[in-house]
Enzyme design. Structure first.
Site, PDB file in Angstrom:
ATOM      1  N   VAL A 124       0.842  -1.198   0.000  1.00 48.63           N
ATOM      2  CA  VAL A 124       0.000   0.000   0.000  1.00 48.63           C
ATOM      3  C   VAL A 124       0.880   1.251   0.000  1.00 48.63           C
ATOM      4  O   VAL A 124       0.580   2.238   0.664  1.00 48.63           O
ATOM      5  CB  VAL A 124      -0.994   0.036   1.191  1.00 48.63           C
ATOM      6  CG1 VAL A 124      -2.149  -0.896   0.921  1.00 48.63           C
ATOM      7  CG2 VAL A 124      -0.303  -0.289   2.503  1.00 48.63           C
ATOM      8  N   VAL A 183       2.498   3.153  -5.310  1.00 45.49           N
ATOM      9  CA  VAL A 183       1.844   2.447  -6.423  1.00 45.49           C
ATOM     10  C   VAL A 183       0.570   1.759  -5.934  1.00 45.49           C
ATOM     11  O   VAL A 183      -0.469   1.814  -6.595  1.00 45.49           O
ATOM     12  CB  VAL A 183       2.807   1.437  -7.080  1.00 45.49           C
ATOM     13  CG1 VAL A 183       2.079   0.585  -8.109  1.00 45.49           C
ATOM     14  CG2 VAL A 183       3.982   2.170  -7.735  1.00 45.49           C
ATOM     15  N   LYS A 210       9.704  -6.820  -8.714  1.00 43.82           N
ATOM     16  CA  LYS A 210      10.623  -7.609  -9.546  1.00 43.82           C
ATOM     17  C   LYS A 210      11.239  -8.795  -8.805  1.00 43.82           C
ATOM     18  O   LYS A 210      11.656  -9.763  -9.425  1.00 43.82           O
ATOM     19  CB  LYS A 210      11.785  -6.710 -10.027  1.00 43.82           C
ATOM     20  CG  LYS A 210      11.390  -5.624 -10.996  1.00 43.82           C
ATOM     21  CD  LYS A 210      12.586  -4.803 -11.453  1.00 43.82           C
ATOM     22  CE  LYS A 210      12.994  -3.752 -10.448  1.00 43.82           C
ATOM     23  NZ  LYS A 210      12.047  -2.637 -10.277  1.00 43.82           N
ATOM     24  N   GLU A 267       3.765  -6.827 -16.336  1.00 43.29           N
ATOM     25  CA  GLU A 267       4.066  -5.691 -17.216  1.00 43.29           C
ATOM     26  C   GLU A 267       4.818  -4.577 -16.502  1.00 43.29           C
ATOM     27  O   GLU A 267       5.767  -4.006 -17.036  1.00 43.29           O
ATOM     28  CB  GLU A 267       2.761  -5.140 -17.816  1.00 43.29           C
ATOM     29  CG  GLU A 267       2.957  -4.056 -18.863  1.00 43.29           C
ATOM     30  CD  GLU A 267       3.681  -4.584 -20.098  1.00 43.29           C
ATOM     31  OE1 GLU A 267       4.918  -4.394 -20.174  1.00 43.29           O
ATOM     32  OE2 GLU A 267       3.032  -5.188 -20.960  1.00 43.29           O
ATOM     33  N   LEU A 293       4.671   0.991 -19.868  1.00 48.12           N
ATOM     34  CA  LEU A 293       4.980   0.806 -21.292  1.00 48.12           C
ATOM     35  C   LEU A 293       4.720  -0.655 -21.683  1.00 48.12           C
ATOM     36  O   LEU A 293       5.103  -1.557 -20.944  1.00 48.12           O
ATOM     37  CB  LEU A 293       6.436   1.176 -21.593  1.00 48.12           C
ATOM     38  CG  LEU A 293       6.849   2.612 -21.313  1.00 48.12           C
ATOM     39  CD1 LEU A 293       8.347   2.800 -21.608  1.00 48.12           C
ATOM     40  CD2 LEU A 293       6.042   3.596 -22.144  1.00 48.12           C
ATOM     41  N   LYS A 329      15.786  -5.906 -14.302  1.00 51.56           N
ATOM     42  CA  LYS A 329      14.855  -5.779 -15.431  1.00 51.56           C
ATOM     43  C   LYS A 329      15.360  -6.577 -16.632  1.00 51.56           C
ATOM     44  O   LYS A 329      14.589  -7.238 -17.330  1.00 51.56           O
ATOM     45  CB  LYS A 329      14.676  -4.304 -15.792  1.00 51.56           C
ATOM     46  CG  LYS A 329      13.950  -3.524 -14.693  1.00 51.56           C
ATOM     47  CD  LYS A 329      13.981  -2.022 -14.931  1.00 51.56           C
ATOM     48  CE  LYS A 329      13.272  -1.288 -13.791  1.00 51.56           C
ATOM     49  NZ  LYS A 329      13.493   0.167 -13.823  1.00 51.56           N
TER      50      LYS A 329
END
Lengths: 336, 336
Positions: free
Chosen positions: A9, A12, A107, A129, A136, A205
């Site tokens: 929380v 994001v 991630k 995503e 994106l 990433k």
């Protein structure tokens, strides 16, 4: 309809709740929201309109993820949303064993040892995503390319807004220490700027993309050279490091001049080709990547079909709004 | 599994069959393939491995779309694929009434009067990625943005490889007539180059995007100014027009100089904002659109979330391989 169990929380997570609220869809319902310490749960559906999720220490809350799972029980159509930064994967494994779907902005579960994380890849019940380039459509596009039988040959990308900003400023004539100070002032860096400069966030990433396109790599298979050598400064206080960053100005000045003399620019790039390399690279100034400015992210995807010119996706690759929107689109992909 | 009924066996249609063959998926089966005149049908599944679809005048073929529909009958999970350039929509309406799915590379059914075409928009049974930018994930990205409650404010795009090539050449110092001759020589133009130069192909793509984001526009609501005024040359033979195109060189030379003096470049742009405008525009040389070179396509998407910097998708926007791949990804989206 899907039932959301959300962990996280923060910026994001809060924005996601707002966006779900604004969407006002009968297809999405929250049943649990919280972090790893405390969650608010109601399997008949939480009322999030008044932002009551922020007041978690209330009756009906619980203290760890396994208790959340127990309370949610065997509800159907559950989507577990992980917008934390937790280094965990246990709840995800449990979620999959219960037939839940998973949406990640986090991630960490994706970059553990391949033998551990692999269950999250090539899995139609898992979406992520927002882990690369925020909202994106990079992951979705790569999945579509792969599923349709086209072969991804190479991905070159800029996936760090912070390092994009710094390298852009270097070419605008700023010294490294000035560019760094400016990035800190604008709030682009982590509290400890070494967490950006060491390139590990970009490496995570890159590992996600590399695994997505079928390579069973582990972090140690990647060649990662940060913008600065973290080990050299590890023991310094952040404030001391910022002071000492002046010592790097000369070195970067030479690098900038060298590449500009051959019509190139410095970019901190993740290259996923035969090997996965993450480092400061000299890029043709006229290429899409070379033309990228500031904090924006960019992915150049070269495939069997996109062989002469790559498919390029670029734009803001961070920020709570676009990140939450990437998560929301993943959630919606589970709504029939 | 899906059963494909494909209309169109031109460049894209043939390539699509190849790609489906290479994918070798148990989830996709052809039951009919042909054009508006003749089709090969076998509801137990056609063998396309040997490319026998090219030899259509064989037993089991039929002569028009309604007969194809009759023979396919009430088969389940049918996807009608339209990769023709036919100006029709009747088969599509019939397909929808039978519960079939539709995948289009053909723009024509989407740009009829809104009252006629509207059934193809906001319809989960219809996909048309390949109509704008070939395989670039523009439509899919816009749909995701809209469904997630983000608001599309503006789209600016370059959707004509031919006009992209010509405007790029103008800034490389070529005259208009030289750039046109070169585009023809490279095979970038339609047999009658006025079909590119009049901007109508771009207008059709703009209308599709405009309708996709919720505007109930018709072609006559669009403001379209071609690169040249078609009416002026309509009665000329193509060869005569090419000769006479020299008369336009002076005018374009002035335009190029004017915009370059203010650090801009000429691009033939579709602007979908408050109004939908298609014309030769002067664009900031440093913007994504301004930096686009040659035949590549590009879409800049500005939304409530992507408000300071747009989300940008670019790359090859034509060619049988990428177009067929866009169609194939749409087909796969119907495979569960």
């Amino acid at each position: 309809m899907v039932n959301i169990v959300q962990f996280g929380v923060g910026n994001v997570g809060n924005e996601l709740v707002n966006q779900v609220g604004e969407l006002n869809s009968a297809e999405i319902r929250y049943v649990s929201i919280g972090n790893s310490k405390i969650s608010k749960i109601d399997i008949r559906g939480l009322d999030l309109g008044g932002g009551d999720f922020q007041n978690l220490a209330a009756p009906g809350t619980t203290a760890d993820w396994s208790k959340v799972f127990d309370k949610v029980g065997d509800l159907d159509n559950v989507v577990m949303v992980d917008v934390t930064a937790q280094d965990w994967i246990e709840p995800h494994l449990e979620a999959l064993s219960r037939g839940w779907k998973i949406v990640l902005a986090n991630k960490k579960p994706l970059v553990k040892e391949w033998s551990v994380s692999k269950v999250l890849f090539n899995n139609n019940d898992v979406r992520f995503e927002a882990t690369v380039g925020a909202g994106l459509p990079i992951i979705q596009t790569l999945k579509g390319i792969i599923e349709s039988g086209d072969e991804v040959k190479e991905i070159n990308g800029a996936f760090s807004g912070t390092l994009g900003y710094i390298t852009t400023e270097l070419h605008e004539g700023k010294s490294f220490s000035e560019a760094l100070a400016s990035a800190i002032k604008k709030g682009y860096t982590e509290p400890n700027p070494l967490d950006d400069l060491d390139g590990m966030d970009v490496a995570r990433k890159a590992l996600i993309l590399s695994r997505l396109i079928g390579r069973e790599e582990n972090m140690e298979d990647l060649k990662v050279n940060g913008l600065v050598n973290r080990r050299k400064y590890e023991n310094l206080e952040t404030r001391e490091f910022i002071k000492i960053s002046k010592d790097l100005d000369g070195e970067f000045k030479v690098k900038v001049k060298d590449v500009e003399d051959s019509n190139k620019v410095l970019k901190f790039v993740a290259h996923i080709g035969k090997k996965t390399l993450i480092n400061l690279s000299s890029i043709e100034a006229k290429s899409s990547l070379g033309q990228l400015k500031g904090v924006n992210n960019l992915a150049e995807i070269t495939t069997s079909h996109y062989s002469d010119d790559p498919l390029v996706i670029s734009g803001p690759g961070a920020g709570k709004e676009v990140t939450a929107n990437g998560v929301l689109r993943d959630i919606l992909s589970f709504v029939q």
